[in-house]
Design a protein around this motif. Structure first.
Motif, PDB file in Angstrom:
ATOM      1  N   ALA A 189      52.219 -12.731 -24.330  1.00 11.62           N
ATOM      2  CA  ALA A 189      51.391 -13.373 -23.307  1.00 11.62           C
ATOM      3  C   ALA A 189      50.595 -12.338 -22.515  1.00 11.62           C
ATOM      4  O   ALA A 189      49.434 -12.575 -22.156  1.00 11.62           O
ATOM      5  N   GLU A 190      51.202 -11.182 -22.246  1.00 13.03           N
ATOM      6  CA  GLU A 190      50.504 -10.129 -21.506  1.00 13.03           C
ATOM      7  C   GLU A 190      49.306  -9.610 -22.295  1.00 13.03           C
ATOM      8  O   GLU A 190      48.245  -9.332 -21.729  1.00 13.03           O
ATOM      9  N   VAL A 191      49.479  -9.486 -23.602  1.00 12.09           N
ATOM     10  CA  VAL A 191      48.355  -9.056 -24.442  1.00 12.09           C
ATOM     11  C   VAL A 191      47.243 -10.095 -24.397  1.00 12.09           C
ATOM     12  O   VAL A 191      46.072  -9.765 -24.172  1.00 12.09           O
ATOM     13  N   LYS A 192      47.613 -11.347 -24.587  1.00 13.18           N
ATOM     14  CA  LYS A 192      46.610 -12.414 -24.608  1.00 13.18           C
ATOM     15  C   LYS A 192      45.864 -12.496 -23.277  1.00 13.18           C
ATOM     16  O   LYS A 192      44.644 -12.716 -23.246  1.00 13.18           O
ATOM     17  N   ALA A 193      46.562 -12.314 -22.169  1.00 11.05           N
ATOM     18  CA  ALA A 193      45.954 -12.487 -20.846  1.00 11.05           C
ATOM     19  C   ALA A 193      45.159 -11.271 -20.385  1.00 11.05           C
ATOM     20  O   ALA A 193      44.421 -11.362 -19.398  1.00 11.05           O
ATOM     21  N   HIS A 194      45.284 -10.163 -21.073  1.00  8.06           N
ATOM     22  CA  HIS A 194      44.621  -8.950 -20.600  1.00  8.06           C
ATOM     23  C   HIS A 194      43.104  -9.079 -20.729  1.00  8.06           C
ATOM     24  O   HIS A 194      42.594  -9.512 -21.771  1.00  8.06           O
ATOM     25  N   PRO A 195      42.357  -8.710 -19.699  1.00  3.25           N
ATOM     26  CA  PRO A 195      40.899  -8.898 -19.714  1.00  3.25           C
ATOM     27  C   PRO A 195      40.164  -8.093 -20.789  1.00  3.25           C
ATOM     28  O   PRO A 195      39.027  -8.430 -21.141  1.00  3.25           O
ATOM     29  N   ASP A 196      40.805  -7.049 -21.316  1.00  2.00           N
ATOM     30  CA  ASP A 196      40.148  -6.238 -22.348  1.00  2.00           C
ATOM     31  C   ASP A 196      40.349  -6.787 -23.759  1.00  2.00           C
ATOM     32  O   ASP A 196      39.755  -6.278 -24.716  1.00  2.00           O
ATOM     33  N   ILE A 197      41.194  -7.796 -23.882  1.00  5.57           N
ATOM     34  CA  ILE A 197      41.476  -8.356 -25.209  1.00  5.57           C
ATOM     35  C   ILE A 197      40.602  -9.585 -25.450  1.00  5.57           C
ATOM     36  O   ILE A 197      40.651 -10.550 -24.684  1.00  5.57           O
ATOM     37  N   HIS A 198      39.832  -9.542 -26.520  1.00  6.79           N
ATOM     38  CA  HIS A 198      38.886 -10.623 -26.816  1.00  6.79           C
ATOM     39  C   HIS A 198      39.143 -11.301 -28.156  1.00  6.79           C
ATOM     40  O   HIS A 198      38.545 -12.345 -28.442  1.00  6.79           O
ATOM     41  N   ILE A 199      40.003 -10.720 -28.997  1.00  6.16           N
ATOM     42  CA  ILE A 199      40.283 -11.313 -30.302  1.00  6.16           C
ATOM     43  C   ILE A 199      41.398 -12.349 -30.171  1.00  6.16           C
ATOM     44  O   ILE A 199      42.175 -12.327 -29.209  1.00  6.16           O
ATOM     45  N   PRO A 200      41.510 -13.296 -31.108  1.00  3.47           N
ATOM     46  CA  PRO A 200      42.614 -14.264 -31.073  1.00  3.47           C
ATOM     47  C   PRO A 200      43.967 -13.562 -31.184  1.00  3.47           C
ATOM     48  O   PRO A 200      44.123 -12.621 -31.972  1.00  3.47           O
ATOM     49  N   ILE A 201      44.915 -14.041 -30.389  1.00  2.00           N
ATOM     50  CA  ILE A 201      46.287 -13.532 -30.413  1.00  2.00           C
ATOM     51  C   ILE A 201      47.210 -14.673 -30.804  1.00  2.00           C
ATOM     52  O   ILE A 201      47.275 -15.702 -30.118  1.00  2.00           O
ATOM     53  N   PHE A 202      47.915 -14.484 -31.917  1.00  2.00           N
ATOM     54  CA  PHE A 202      48.850 -15.495 -32.409  1.00  2.00           C
ATOM     55  C   PHE A 202      50.280 -15.016 -32.168  1.00  2.00           C
ATOM     56  O   PHE A 202      50.582 -13.826 -32.338  1.00  2.00           O
ATOM     57  N   GLY A 203      51.150 -15.952 -31.777  1.00  2.00           N
ATOM     58  CA  GLY A 203      52.545 -15.624 -31.531  1.00  2.00           C
ATOM     59  C   GLY A 203      53.427 -16.034 -32.689  1.00  2.00           C
ATOM     60  O   GLY A 203      53.152 -17.006 -33.389  1.00  2.00           O
ATOM     61  N   ASN A 204      54.505 -15.284 -32.883  1.00  2.49           N
ATOM     62  CA  ASN A 204      55.436 -15.535 -33.986  1.00  2.49           C
ATOM     63  C   ASN A 204      56.849 -15.200 -33.533  1.00  2.49           C
ATOM     64  O   ASN A 204      57.063 -14.219 -32.823  1.00  2.49           O
ATOM     65  N   GLY A 205      57.785 -16.052 -33.938  1.00  3.13           N
ATOM     66  CA  GLY A 205      59.191 -15.784 -33.637  1.00  3.13           C
ATOM     67  C   GLY A 205      59.899 -16.953 -33.000  1.00  3.13           C
ATOM     68  O   GLY A 205      59.559 -17.357 -31.891  1.00  3.13           O
ATOM     69  N   ASP A 206      60.867 -17.542 -33.714  1.00  2.65           N
ATOM     70  CA  ASP A 206      61.785 -18.565 -33.192  1.00  2.65           C
ATOM     71  C   ASP A 206      61.185 -19.962 -33.017  1.00  2.65           C
ATOM     72  O   ASP A 206      61.830 -20.832 -32.433  1.00  2.65           O
ATOM     73  N   ILE A 207      59.972 -20.217 -33.485  1.00  3.57           N
ATOM     74  CA  ILE A 207      59.421 -21.571 -33.367  1.00  3.57           C
ATOM     75  C   ILE A 207      60.032 -22.434 -34.467  1.00  3.57           C
ATOM     76  O   ILE A 207      59.747 -22.270 -35.648  1.00  3.57           O
ATOM     77  N   ASP A 208      60.902 -23.350 -34.068  1.00  2.00           N
ATOM     78  CA  ASP A 208      61.609 -24.165 -35.054  1.00  2.00           C
ATOM     79  C   ASP A 208      61.614 -25.652 -34.707  1.00  2.00           C
ATOM     80  O   ASP A 208      62.369 -26.425 -35.297  1.00  2.00           O
ATOM     81  N   SER A 209      60.760 -26.060 -33.759  1.00  2.00           N
ATOM     82  CA  SER A 209      60.687 -27.479 -33.409  1.00  2.00           C
ATOM     83  C   SER A 209      59.336 -27.768 -32.763  1.00  2.00           C
ATOM     84  O   SER A 209      58.703 -26.867 -32.207  1.00  2.00           O
ATOM     85  N   PRO A 210      58.883 -29.027 -32.821  1.00  2.45           N
ATOM     86  CA  PRO A 210      57.641 -29.395 -32.149  1.00  2.45           C
ATOM     87  C   PRO A 210      57.694 -29.120 -30.649  1.00  2.45           C
ATOM     88  O   PRO A 210      56.721 -28.662 -30.053  1.00  2.45           O
ATOM     89  N   GLN A 211      58.838 -29.414 -30.028  1.00  6.01           N
ATOM     90  CA  GLN A 211      58.962 -29.218 -28.591  1.00  6.01           C
ATOM     91  C   GLN A 211      58.790 -27.748 -28.208  1.00  6.01           C
ATOM     92  O   GLN A 211      58.113 -27.422 -27.228  1.00  6.01           O
ATOM     93  N   LYS A 212      59.391 -26.865 -28.977  1.00  8.31           N
ATOM     94  CA  LYS A 212      59.267 -25.443 -28.666  1.00  8.31           C
ATOM     95  C   LYS A 212      57.837 -24.965 -28.897  1.00  8.31           C
ATOM     96  O   LYS A 212      57.320 -24.137 -28.127  1.00  8.31           O
ATOM     97  N   ALA A 213      57.185 -25.475 -29.925  1.00  9.86           N
ATOM     98  CA  ALA A 213      55.798 -25.086 -30.194  1.00  9.86           C
ATOM     99  C   ALA A 213      54.897 -25.431 -29.010  1.00  9.86           C
ATOM    100  O   ALA A 213      54.083 -24.611 -28.565  1.00  9.86           O
ATOM    101  N   VAL A 214      55.047 -26.644 -28.487  1.00 11.18           N
ATOM    102  CA  VAL A 214      54.222 -27.063 -27.349  1.00 11.18           C
ATOM    103  C   VAL A 214      54.602 -26.278 -26.090  1.00 11.18           C
ATOM    104  O   VAL A 214      53.730 -25.851 -25.323  1.00 11.18           O
TER     105      VAL A 214
END
Length: 330
Positions: A189-214
């Motif tokens: 989240a810190e990478v995504k929120a940083h003002p110098d970062i402009h490329i898409p940031i995708f997260g990975n790790g432990d997503i195993d349900s719709p509820q957790k994804a949202v």
């Protein structure tokens, strides 16, 4: 839309992770059917591609129905990675992806995969050479750092972006953690929120349900989610997440009949692509999760794992069909 170079994909895409001996064309086919928006091949050895190794070359197989798709390469030598990227580009994927995240000793121990996190200067140089070599967008998948004392993911993100990387997927663990413990998405989240970062940031790790994804989408603000282990034997995870995002409702799990039909399609493609012996063998890892939650299934599972031919497996699946008669699992 999310843009990776000139490639446009839907808002908040769901990505299928590159998984060795899992993310092959047969598995990707059933994941695509169930809503995966962007997929990657199994990771491919740069040295294997350069030597024209059969197994490495076979991993370059991609099909039109899979698009958009990225080919992922790994290696420790800059020149070899540059040459491998050129070979991969000839297969005409939408993306060339670099693996800077594999934690296994035989890869990371020699400075490839997550091993390069110990030498960020080399990582930057290698990436720059690959970006110069190919016309396709270059993306990277990596981890938070080598260990908890060496988490430099924001610096890594900035330096990769500076040399032309078009998107970054971050697994929320260090190399030292392997796949243990809980993934930490706060640095992502810190990478995504940083003002110098402009490329898409995708997260990975432990997503195993719709509820957790949202929950993670809203909490961490990332551009999309990559799903790995939760999809093995359960390609329906993609459609379940999408349904929950759109409606707020939990989609009913697949019926026995749908599970059987999906296994048959997966099996047929696996045998067609890899031959009867290898195709049958590599399907075995999927049976447990394809029928997870099905009571009284253990005897059939044992038979499926022990089956040696395509006909044997199909006969066992017919027995399952008769025994459960389209039962729905709740």
């Amino acid at each position: 839309m999310v843009k990776i170079g000139d490639l446009e994909i839907k808002d908040f895409p769901l990505l299928l992770a590159p998984m060795e001996d899992v993310s092959d064309p047969p598995f990707r086919a059933v994941c695509k059917e169930n809503g995966a928006d962007l997929m990657y091949t199994e990771f491919i050895s740069a040295e294997g591609l350069i030597r024209d190794a059969v197994k490495s070359r076979q991993k370059l197989d991609i099909y039109d129905y899979e698009r958009p798709i990225g080919i992922q390469i790994f290696g420790e030598k800059i020149e070899s990675m540059r040459e491998a990227a050129a070979i991969a580009e000839e297969a005409n994927p939408e993306i060339i992806d670099i693996n800077y995240g594999c934690p296994v000793k035989k890869v990371a121990g020699r400075g490839a995969g997550a091993g390069i996190l110990l030498d960020i200067d080399k990582m930057q140089k290698m990436t720059e050479e690959i970006v110069k070599q190919v016309k396709k967008p270059v993306t990277v998948k990596t981890r938070l750092g080598w260990d908890h004392d060496n988490i430099r993911i924001l610096e890594v993100a900035k330096r990769l972006q500076d040399v032309g990387v078009q998107a970054l997927t971050i697994h929320g663990r260090t190399r030292q953690q392997m796949y243990k413990g809980v993934a930490d998405w706060n640095p992502i989240a810190e990478v995504k929120a940083h003002p110098d970062i402009h490329i898409p940031i995708f997260g990975n790790g432990d997503i195993d349900s719709p509820q957790k994804a949202v929950e993670y989408k809203e909490k961490y603000g990332i551009d999309g989610i990559m799903i790995g282990r939760a999809s093995i034997g359960y390609p329906w995870i993609f459609r379940e997440i999408k349904h929950y995002m759109e409606t707020g409702e939990i989609l009913a799990p697949p019926s026995i009949q749908e599970r059987i039909d999906t296994v048959k399609r997966h099996l047929n493609f696996s045998v067609e692509w890899k031959g009867d012996k290898t195709g049958i063998f590599e399907m075995r890892r999927h049976y447990t999760t394809y029928f997870k939650g099905v009571q009284h299934f253990k005897p059939f599972r044992t038979q499926l794992v022990e089956a040696m031919t395509h006909d044997e497996v199909m006969n066992i699946l017919s027995e399952v069909e008769e025994a459960f008669d389209k039962q729905v699992i709740y």
